[in-house]
Each structure stands twice: as structure tokens, then as C-alpha cells.
Design an enzyme around this catalytic site. Structure first.
Site, short mmCIF file in Angstrom:
data_model
loop_
_atom_site.label_atom_id
_atom_site.label_comp_id
_atom_site.label_asym_id
_atom_site.label_seq_id
_atom_site.Cartn_x
_atom_site.Cartn_y
_atom_site.Cartn_z
N LYS A 230 -1.41 -16.21 -20.87
CA LYS A 230 -0.47 -15.75 -22.16
C LYS A 230 -0.60 -14.44 -22.46
O LYS A 230 0.53 -13.92 -23.04
CB LYS A 230 -1.10 -16.71 -23.31
CG LYS A 230 -0.97 -18.16 -22.97
CD LYS A 230 -1.54 -19.18 -23.93
CE LYS A 230 -1.21 -20.69 -23.43
NZ LYS A 230 -2.27 -21.73 -24.07
N ASP B 215 2.31 -22.73 -31.67
CA ASP B 215 2.15 -23.89 -30.70
C ASP B 215 2.91 -25.24 -31.39
O ASP B 215 3.10 -25.98 -30.60
CB ASP B 215 0.75 -24.29 -31.04
CG ASP B 215 -0.17 -24.11 -29.51
OD1 ASP B 215 0.96 -23.68 -28.46
OD2 ASP B 215 -1.07 -24.10 -29.44
N GLN C 269 -6.77 -21.71 -28.26
CA GLN C 269 -6.82 -22.64 -26.76
C GLN C 269 -7.88 -23.76 -27.13
O GLN C 269 -8.76 -23.55 -27.31
CB GLN C 269 -7.47 -21.54 -25.84
CG GLN C 269 -7.28 -22.06 -24.52
CD GLN C 269 -5.84 -22.21 -24.04
OE1 GLN C 269 -4.92 -21.52 -24.24
NE2 GLN C 269 -5.60 -23.52 -23.47
#
Ligand code: NAP
Length: 295
Positions: free
Chosen positions: A54, A121, A98
Site C-alpha cells: 500500500k 477503507d 491494517q
């Protein structure tokens, strides 16, 4: 019929080029660099590699990117305080924690602490709710990537019978919801199947577009689909090792057999996978734009 293979790698590359141009424009017009922080608690090897990928992409696209590594024994209280700090940081537009988190930390509590405006997200209940009422700010990344694959490969979505196998909060439910929207790239008639569905093949055989996110290797066989179906295989299943010692992957669809009947199909790997990070970047650019316009 032999299916056209939908390459997630190619579509992701195309979107990243578009994003690069948008980032340049945002710098010129608003003097803003999209800022993304990825918070990693502990050293889970899979999480380390996801976060690294990422950050690498964010860097390539010209973002202000921050990787914040924290020790495994970090307290929930300290993690919440860290998120609050990034919520207030004007240089950060997207916050990604994460998952999975260590067991002593309540994941929902942490995800709900992220400012919905920085929830790139798309998992915060405010963003889930906004999608539900047809006013989404951020779509969750994997389902958003699936929609892009369908749109950009020219699949007829409006009016299509879409069957989704799987009802998870991160894939099944949101993709069903996205394709149900009264909006461009949607307007489908959607059916969702799960483990309590009585006759799954009855539904899958009716599908013009079949999206499979069950996490069951080769759960969809050729006799379960109709000629000309468009198949999106979200599943990632590890089925041993390659001769080079890498994980051997397969999807939820019997690719070799189903591709003989489908009009289009995504492979595993190289289908949905490359889209997820790209959509995270798209959400971060959107967050930066919204923040710049509101300033
Ligand atoms: P999940 O949370 O385990 O949910 C699986 C869903 O599939 C559940 O709703 C389950 O039904 C349903 N299901 C399982 N077996 C079934 C069967 N035999 N018949 C009908 N329904 C069945 O999984 P997930 O997080 O959505 O992920 C699904 C797959 O996608 C996994 O392989 C995952 O690795 C992959 N994935 C890939 C990406 C990517 O970027 N490529 C991203 C996310 C996930 P119940 O609700 O009744 O249990």
C-alpha cells in the site's frame, strides 16, 4: 464460447495512471498532496507485506505517505489516541489500520474511532449507512474494484440478474448494495446466496453476472452457470506451493471449465486482487479533494 479474461492488473494500471494525473492537478490547484497513513500493530508477515504494498503504491502516485509501525503490545488506549492524532492532522486524508489487530484490541472500537471523512477503507458505520441510502462518500475497496472491473470491461450491469455468493460485510453485502444503487454502473437486480441458501445452483444458473466471494476453492462448477455469464471470482484460496516455494492460489470458481461457458471471467491471481489497493488510492484522492474543497 471461450471467455475474454478480465485482467485486474491492466484495469488497475489504467486507474493508477488516471489517479497520478488527478494527484498532479490537486497539487497545482489546491497545493494539496493526498496523505495516507497506514498503521500496523505488530509484525504479522502477511500484514507487513500488505502495508508495504500500500505504501509503495501511495509513494508511486505522489502521495504524502506515512507508515506507522507500532509494537504488538501497544494498548488499545494508545492506538485510539494515535488515531485521534491522525484524525486531527490536516496533512493526512486517509487512515488505514491494517487488520487483523492483536487479540487484546477491539477491532470495531478502533475502526469506529476513525473520522468517517478519513475512512478510506469504507468500513465505518457512517460510510456503510451512506452507501445504504444511496449517498456514498467512500465505497469499500474490494467491492468498488469489482464494480470498476465490470464497468471498464463493458459488462451490461443495468437490468442484469446479478447473483452474489457470500454475504460478508467486506465483500458480499457491499457489492450487492453497490450494484443495486439507482446509479450509473449499477441498477441491477441482485440476489445474495450464502450457506443457508436452499438451491444455490438454481440461482447461479440464472445469473447474467456472477460474483463469488465464498472462500471455497472451486465451489462454482461449469454446470452451475449459464452460457455467456460474466464471472467475477473474488476468492483467494491457498492450495499448496509452487515449485518455487510460493503459495499456490486458486479462486472460488473452477476457472478452466467455467471459462468455456462464460463471456468474461476474472482469473485468480490477477483479477480482483490488484484492484483492492488501487481503490484505496482512489478513495484517498477523493478524501483529499473533499477536504480541499471544504477548506
Ligand atoms: P467470509 O467472511 O468468510 O464470508 C464468506 C461468505 O461466503 C459467507 O457469507 C458464507 O456464508 C458464504 N459461503 C461460504 N461457503 C459457501 C458455500 N459453499 N455456499 C454458499 N455460500 C458460502 O469471506 P470474505 O471475507 O467475504 O472473503 C471471501 C473470499 O474472498 C475469500 O477467499 C477471501 O480471501 C477473498 N477476498 C479477496 C479479496 C481481494 O482483494 N482479492 C478481498 C477480500 C476477500 P455464511 O454467511 O452463511 O457463512
Amino acid at each position: 464460447m471461450v471467455a475474454k479474461i478480465i485482467s485486474g492488473k491492466e484495469v488497475a494500471k489504467q486507474i493508477r495512471e488516471e489517479l497520478k494525473a488527478e494527484v498532479e492537478k490537486l497539487k497545482e490547484t489546491h497545493d494539496v498532496e493526498p496523505g495516507l497513513v497506514t498503521i500496523l500493530v505488530g509484525e504479522n508477515p502477511a500484514s507487513v507485506s500488505y502495508v508495504t504494498a500500500k505504501q509503495k503504491t501511495a509513494h508511486e502516485l505522489g502521495f504524502h505517505s506515512v507508515q506507522d509501525n507500532q509494537p504488538e503490545n501497544m494498548t488499545e488506549h494508545d492506538l485510539l489516541a494515535l488515531i485521534e492524532m491522525y484524525n486531527k492532522d490536516p496533512k493526512i486524508h486517509g487512515i488505514l489500520v491494517q487488520l487483523p489487530l492483536p487479540k487484546h484490541i477491539n477491532e470495531n472500537k478502533v475502526l469506529y474511532a476513525i473520522d468517517p471523512k478519513k475512512d478510506v477503507d469504507g468500513f465505518h458505520p457512517v460510510n456503510v449507512g451512506k452507501l445504504m441510502i444511496g449517498e456514498p462518500d467512500y465505497l469499500p475497496c474490494t467491492p468498488a474494484g469489482i464494480q470498476q472491473l465490470l464497468v471498464r470491461s463493458g459488462a451490461q450491469i443495468e437490468g442484469a440478474e446479478v447473483v452474489v455468493v457470500g454475504r460478508s460485510n467486506i465483500v458480499g453485502k457491499p457489492i450487492a448494495n453497490i450494484l443495486l444503487q439507482k446509479a450509473e454502473g449499477a441498477n441491477a437486480t441482485v440476489t445474495i446466496c450464502h450457506t443457508r441458501t436452499k438451491d444455490m445452483a438454481f440461482h447461479t444458473r440464472r445469473a447474467d453476472i456472477l460474483i463469488v466471494a465464498a472462500g471455497r476453492p472451486k465451489a462454482i462448477t461449469a454446470d452451475m452457470v449459464k452460457e455467456g455469464v460474466v464471472v467475477i471470482d473474488v476468492g483467494v484460496n491457498r492450495i499448496g506451493k509452487t515449485p518455487e516455494g510460493k503459495a499456490k492460489l486458486c479462486g472460488d470458481v473452477d476457472f478452466e471449465a467455467v471459462k468455456e461457458k462464460a463471456s468474461m471471467i476474472t482469473p485468480v491471481p490477477g483479477g480482483v486482487g490488484p484492484m483492492t489497493i488501487t481503490m484505496l488510492m482512489m478513495n484517498t484522492v477523493r478524501a483529499a479533494k473533499l477536504a480541499a474543497e471544504a477548506a
